[in-house]
Design an enzyme around this catalytic site. Structure first.
Site, PDB file in Angstrom:
ATOM      1  N   ASP A 282       0.814  -1.225   0.000  1.00 44.67           N
ATOM      2  CA  ASP A 282       0.000   0.000   0.000  1.00 44.67           C
ATOM      3  C   ASP A 282       0.841   1.266   0.000  1.00 44.67           C
ATOM      4  OD1 ASP A 282      -2.253  -1.671   0.248  1.00 44.67           O
ATOM      5  OD2 ASP A 282      -1.931  -1.770   2.406  1.00 44.67           O
TER       6      ASP A 282
ATOM      7  N   LYS B 247       2.231   2.212  -5.079  1.00 45.49           N
ATOM      8  CA  LYS B 247       2.978   1.731  -6.260  1.00 45.49           C
ATOM      9  C   LYS B 247       2.204   1.933  -7.552  1.00 45.49           C
ATOM     10  CE  LYS B 247       3.395  -2.349  -4.385  1.00 45.49           C
ATOM     11  NZ  LYS B 247       2.910  -2.052  -3.029  1.00 45.49           N
TER      12      LYS B 247
ATOM     13  N   HIS C 163      -3.988  -2.021  -6.449  1.00 44.15           N
ATOM     14  CA  HIS C 163      -3.213  -0.871  -6.903  1.00 44.15           C
ATOM     15  C   HIS C 163      -4.168   0.209  -7.412  1.00 44.15           C
ATOM     16  CE1 HIS C 163       0.494  -3.662  -7.572  1.00 44.15           C
ATOM     17  NE2 HIS C 163       0.206  -3.450  -6.309  1.00 44.15           N
TER      18      HIS C 163
ATOM     19  N   GLN D 258       2.416  -5.882  -3.027  1.00 38.48           N
ATOM     20  CA  GLN D 258       2.682  -5.860  -1.577  1.00 38.48           C
ATOM     21  C   GLN D 258       4.014  -5.136  -1.311  1.00 38.48           C
ATOM     22  OE1 GLN D 258       1.724  -9.268  -2.819  1.00 38.48           O
ATOM     23  NE2 GLN D 258      -0.342  -8.515  -2.597  1.00 38.48           N
TER      24      GLN D 258
HETATM   25  P1  IMP Z   1      -2.553 -12.763   2.051  1.00 40.10           P
HETATM   26  O1  IMP Z   1      -1.606 -12.216   1.068  1.00 40.10           O
HETATM   27  O2  IMP Z   1      -4.003 -12.536   1.709  1.00 40.10           O
HETATM   28  O3  IMP Z   1      -2.257 -14.195   2.383  1.00 40.10           O
HETATM   29  O4  IMP Z   1      -2.341 -11.968   3.445  1.00 40.10           O
HETATM   30  C1  IMP Z   1      -1.125 -12.050   4.177  1.00 40.10           C
HETATM   31  C2  IMP Z   1      -0.780 -10.695   4.792  1.00 40.10           C
HETATM   32  O5  IMP Z   1      -0.413  -9.792   3.752  1.00 40.10           O
HETATM   33  C3  IMP Z   1      -1.938 -10.017   5.529  1.00 40.10           C
HETATM   34  O6  IMP Z   1      -1.419  -9.289   6.617  1.00 40.10           O
HETATM   35  C4  IMP Z   1      -2.516  -9.066   4.492  1.00 40.10           C
HETATM   36  O7  IMP Z   1      -3.191  -7.987   5.075  1.00 40.10           O
HETATM   37  C5  IMP Z   1      -1.236  -8.632   3.792  1.00 40.10           C
HETATM   38  N1  IMP Z   1      -1.450  -8.204   2.408  1.00 40.10           N
HETATM   39  C6  IMP Z   1      -1.627  -8.976   1.321  1.00 40.10           C
HETATM   40  N2  IMP Z   1      -1.757  -8.224   0.218  1.00 40.10           N
HETATM   41  C7  IMP Z   1      -1.626  -6.945   0.603  1.00 40.10           C
HETATM   42  C8  IMP Z   1      -1.633  -5.690  -0.090  1.00 40.10           C
HETATM   43  O8  IMP Z   1      -1.763  -5.603  -1.314  1.00 40.10           O
HETATM   44  N3  IMP Z   1      -1.463  -4.595   0.676  1.00 40.10           N
HETATM   45  C9  IMP Z   1      -1.267  -4.653   2.013  1.00 40.10           C
HETATM   46  N4  IMP Z   1      -1.246  -5.791   2.705  1.00 40.10           N
HETATM   47  C10 IMP Z   1      -1.432  -6.932   2.012  1.00 40.10           C
END
Ligand code: IMP
Length: 427
Positions: free
Chosen positions: A13, A16, A41, A225
Site C-alpha cells: 500500500d 505503487k 493498486h 505488496q
Molecule cells: P494474504 O496475502 O491474503 O495471504 O495476506 C497475508 C498478509 O499480507 C496479511 O497481513 C494481508 O493484510 C497482507 N497483504 C496482502 N496483500 C496486501 C496488499 O496488497 N497490501 C497490504 N497488505 C497486504
C-alpha cells in the site's frame, strides 16, 4: 535493453500503482511478478479512479503491453471480471495483456482451504486464498494456466484436487461448500472457456519478455505488496506467501538478475500495515484514528482500516539493502502537513539491547521499542506544490533526512493522488 524493478519498501500500500502508471510512459512493457488478487493498486486519472488487483497498472497507458508472470497466482473469475470492467470503461485490454501459461491458478477451493486452516484469522489475510494457492504450487500439486486450455485434462486435475479437499473437510467435520462433482463440471467448463477467451494472450511470457528485451524494448517489473510481506525477507509468519522483494522479479518472470539495472523502492512518508503482525512505530489511540481518517487509510482490496505509524528508517534502510535500491520514491508526504512534531524510528531497543537491523524472530519484533528522532513539522498544505524549492523548508529537511539516513537518494516525492502531483528533489 535492461529491465527496471519497482517494489514496495514497507508492508504494501505504498502507492505503487500511481508510480507504475507514471513510469509506464517510458516503458514498453509492465510485468507483474508475484502475488495475486490480494494486491490492490489504485490509480487516479482525472476524475476517474481505477483499482487494479491482477492486471498490471501499466494497462492504463495505452501504448504499454502488460504481462502477468508465472510468479503470480491467477484467480480466473477475478481476472475475467477485471478485464471486463476495464474494457467497459474504455481501457483496451485484449491484445495488450499476456498471461503466463506457467502461472498457477487460484481456484475457489483455495479460499475454502484458507478458512479451514484458520490462516485468515491467524495472519489477518485478505481471504483471497493466496496462501493455499502458493502451498499447492510448492507442494507440486498446483494446476497451472496452461492446463485450462484442455477442458478434459482440467476436469481430471480438478477431480483429483477436489478429492483431496473433500478428505480434508471430512477430517475437520466440515461440509464441502460445494459438492465435488458439480464443482468439477462447472469449473472445468467455465475456466476452459476463460482460457479460450484469452486466446493468444495465454502464452509463454518468458519468451515474450526476452524477445522484447532483445529488440531493445523496456520492461518495468511491477512488484505487489511490500518487502516486509515477502515470504523469506518479511516479518514471518505475518507475511504473504510470495516473493515480493526485488529478487522475485527474476524468479517470477524468468529474467536473469543481470538483465535488471535499476531498482526503485516506493515508501510512504509514514508507515501503514493491514493484518496482524509486528509494527513497532504504530500510533495508538485517538491520534491513530484521526490520522487514519485524514490519510484515508482503508484497504483497496478489503476495505479494512489500515494500522498507521511513524516512518521506520530501520526497516527502510533494510529495504534499501535487501532490494539493492538505486532510488526511493516517497509518497503521501502531503498527509504529514499540520503535525507539529514528526518522528521516525532510527533504532530499536529490545529490553536493554540496542538493535539497528530488523530482527528475524516475530517474537523479538513484537518486543522492539523504537528509538525516535524528532523533527519540526510544517503547517502548510503542500498538495499543490510541484517544485522542490516551493516545499516548506521543514518538508525538504524531512525528505533529506530520510535519504541521508538510509543511504539512498529520494528521486521523487508524491503529494497527492493525481497523476501530476509529484515533484523531484534536485540531484
Ligand atoms: P494474504 O496475502 O491474503 O495471504 O495476506 C497475508 C498478509 O499480507 C496479511 O497481513 C494481508 O493484510 C497482507 N497483504 C496482502 N496483500 C496486501 C496488499 O496488497 N497490501 C497490504 N497488505 C497486504
Amino acid at each position: 535493453m535492461p529491465a527496471t524493478v519497482l517494489v514496495g519498501c514497507q508492508w504494501g500500500d505504498e502507492g505503487k500503482g500511481k508510480i507504475v502508471d507514471l513510469l509506464a510512459r517510458r516503458h514498453d512493457w509492465v510485468a507483474r511478478f508475484s502475488g495475486g488478487p490480494n494486491a490492490g493498486h489504485t490509480v487516479c486519472i482525472g476524475r476517474e479512479t481505477f483499482v487494479l488487483h491482477l492486471v498490471p497498472s501499466g494497462i492504463l497507458q495505452p501504448k504499454v503491453r502488460c504481462v502477468i508472470g508465472h510468479g503470480v497466482v491467477v484467480d480466473p473469475d477475478h481476472l475475467a471480471a477485471e478485464i471486463e470492467a476495464l474494457e467497459d470503461r474504455g481501457v483496451a485490454v485484449r491484445g495488450r495483456l499476456f498471461v503466463s501459461e506457467g502461472a498457477h491458478v487460484l481456484f475457489p477451493y483455495h479460499r475454502w482451504m484458507e478458512a479451514l486452516a484458520g490462516q485468515d484469522v491467524r495472519v489477518g489475510t485478505t481471504r483471497r486464498g493466496i496462501g493455499p494457492a502458493y502451498q499447492d504450487k510448492m507442494g507440486r500439486q498446483g494446476i497451472r494456466m496452461v492446463e485450462l486450455k484442455d477442458g478434459r485434462r482440467l476436469a481430471e486435475a480438478l477431480d483429483r484436487e477436489l478429492a483431496r479437499v473433500e478428505r480434508l473437510h471430512r477430517a475437520a467435520g466440515r461440509p464441502m461448500p460445494e459438492p465435488r462433482r458439480r464443482a468439477v463440471k462447472e469449473w472445468a467448463q467455465r475456466y476452459s472457456r476463460f482460457a479460450r477467451a484469452l486466446g493468444p494472450g495465454l502464452t509463454d511470457t518468458i519468451a515474450l519478455l526476452h524477445e522484447a528485451l532483445a529488440r531493445g524494448e523496456r520492461v518495468l517489473c511491477e512488484g505487489s505488496q511490500g518487502t516486509f510481506l515477502d515470504i523469506d525477507l518479511g516479518t514471518y509468519p505475518f507475511v504473504t506467501s510470495a516473493s515480493t522483494a526485488a529478487g522475485g522479479a527474476t524468479t517470477g518472470l524468468g529474467l536473469p538478475p543481470r538483465r535488471i539495472d535499476r531498482v526503485i523502492g516506493i515508501s510512504k512518508a509514514y508507515a501503514t500495515r493491514v493484518g496482524n503482525g509486528p509494527f513497532p512505530t504504530e500510533f495508538g489511540g485517538r491520534f491513530g484514528d484521526a490520522f487514519r481518517k485524514r490519510a484515508m487509510e482503508f484497504g483497496a482490496t478489503t476495505g479494512r482500516p489500515r494500522r498507521c505509524g511513524w516512518l521506520d528508517l530501520v526497516m527502510l534502510r533494510a529495504a534499501v539493502r535487501l532490494n539493492g535500491l538505486d532510488e526511493i520514491h516517497l509518497t503521501k508526504l502531503d498527509i504529514l502537513s499540520g503535525i507539529p512534531k514528526l518522528r521516525f524510528a532510527v533504532a530499536y531497543r529490545i529490553g536493554r539491547r540496542a538493535v539497528s537491523t530488523p530482527p528475524i524472530d516475530a517474537e523479538e519484533w513484537s518486543r522492539c521499542r523504537p528509538v525516535y528522532e524528532e523533527m519540526a513539522g510544517w503547517s502548510e498544505a503542500i498538495g499543490d506544490v510541484r517544485e522542490w524549492k516551493s516545499l516548506p523548508a521543514a518538508a525538504r529537511r524531512y525528505v533529506e533526512r530520510v535519504s541521508s539516513f538510509v543511504g539512498c537518494p529520494v528521486r521523487l516525492v508524491s503529494v497527492g493522488s493525481k497523476r501530476n502531483a509529484v515533484l523531484r528533489p534536485p540531484r
